[in-house]
Design a protein around this motif. Structure first.
Motif, short mmCIF file in Angstrom:
data_model
loop_
_atom_site.label_atom_id
_atom_site.label_comp_id
_atom_site.label_asym_id
_atom_site.label_seq_id
_atom_site.Cartn_x
_atom_site.Cartn_y
_atom_site.Cartn_z
N VAL A 1 1.76 -89.01 30.44
CA VAL A 1 0.56 -88.73 31.25
C VAL A 1 0.55 -89.59 32.51
O VAL A 1 1.00 -90.73 32.49
N SER A 2 0.06 -88.99 33.59
CA SER A 2 -0.23 -89.77 34.79
C SER A 2 -1.60 -89.34 35.31
O SER A 2 -1.95 -88.15 35.26
N ILE A 3 -2.37 -90.33 35.77
CA ILE A 3 -3.69 -90.09 36.33
C ILE A 3 -3.72 -90.82 37.67
O ILE A 3 -3.51 -92.04 37.71
N THR A 4 -3.96 -90.07 38.75
CA THR A 4 -3.90 -90.66 40.08
C THR A 4 -5.02 -90.12 40.95
O THR A 4 -5.30 -88.92 40.94
N LEU A 5 -5.66 -91.02 41.69
CA LEU A 5 -6.62 -90.63 42.71
C LEU A 5 -5.87 -90.44 44.03
O LEU A 5 -4.97 -91.23 44.34
N PHE A 6 -6.25 -89.44 44.79
CA PHE A 6 -5.66 -89.20 46.10
C PHE A 6 -6.76 -88.97 47.12
O PHE A 6 -7.80 -88.39 46.79
N SER A 7 -6.50 -89.38 48.35
CA SER A 7 -7.31 -88.95 49.49
C SER A 7 -6.34 -88.46 50.55
O SER A 7 -5.29 -89.05 50.77
N LEU A 8 -6.68 -87.35 51.17
CA LEU A 8 -5.84 -86.76 52.22
C LEU A 8 -6.70 -86.50 53.44
O LEU A 8 -7.77 -85.88 53.33
N ASP A 9 -6.23 -86.95 54.58
CA ASP A 9 -6.92 -86.68 55.82
C ASP A 9 -6.71 -85.20 56.18
O ASP A 9 -5.72 -84.58 55.75
N GLU A 10 -7.61 -84.66 56.98
CA GLU A 10 -7.51 -83.26 57.39
C GLU A 10 -6.14 -82.97 57.99
O GLU A 10 -5.62 -83.74 58.80
N GLY A 11 -5.52 -81.88 57.52
CA GLY A 11 -4.21 -81.48 58.02
C GLY A 11 -3.04 -82.09 57.27
O GLY A 11 -1.91 -81.64 57.42
N GLU A 12 -3.29 -83.10 56.46
CA GLU A 12 -2.23 -83.70 55.66
C GLU A 12 -1.98 -82.86 54.42
O GLU A 12 -2.82 -82.06 54.02
N GLY A 13 -0.84 -83.06 53.78
CA GLY A 13 -0.53 -82.27 52.60
C GLY A 13 0.50 -82.91 51.71
O GLY A 13 1.03 -83.99 52.02
#
Length: 111
Positions: free
Chosen positions: A38-50
Motif C-alpha cells: 500500500v501507498s498513501i500520498t497527498l498531492f497538490s498540483l498547480d493549474e496546468g501541471e500533471g
C-alpha cells in the motif's frame, strides 16, 4: 513496533487539505505510508501541471480534496472535483492534469 504511517501527526484531528501546500508551477507530494502492498500520498498540483500517463500494479483510489482535475483512464477522460472519488484499475494506463489547481489523496493497493 514499526509505524507504517509517517509525515503526519498521530492522535489528532487533521484537515488533509491543510497538510500540503500549492507551489507555483509544481507538483508537490507528501508520502503518508509506503509499503510493498500500500501507498498513501497527498498531492497538490498547480493549474496546468500533471502526471504523465503510466500504469500501476495495483488499484488506485483518488480522492479530490480541493480544486478540479482531468483524469484519463485508458481512452476515457473524466473531470473530478472536490469531494469526488475515482478508482483507477491496475494495469490500465492513466494520467491526470490540473484544470484548476487541486489537491488529492492517492491510495494505491497492490496485489
Amino acid at each position: 513496533m514499526t509505524q507504517i504511517m509517517k509525515n503526519i501527526e498521530f492522535s489528532q484531528v487533521l484537515d488533509l487539505k491543510e497538510l500540503i501546500t500549492y507551489q507555483q508551477g509544481q507538483v508537490v507530494s507528501r508520502t503518508l505510508a509506503q509499503t510493498p502492498i500500500v501507498s498513501i500520498t497527498l498531492f497538490s498540483l498547480d493549474e496546468g501541471e500533471g502526471i504523465s500517463t503510466h500504469t500501476t500494479s495495483g488499484d488506485a483510489m483518488v480522492q479530490i480534496l480541493d480544486g478540479e482535475a482531468e483524469i484519463t483512464i485508458g481512452d476515457k477522460v473524466l473531470t473530478v472535483k472536490e469531494g469526488e472519488t475515482l478508482i483507477m484499475p491496475s494495469d490500465v494506463p492513466h494520467g491526470l492534469e490540473a484544470r484548476k489547481r487541486f489537491k488529492m489523496l492517492l491510495t494505491v493497493i497492490k496485489y
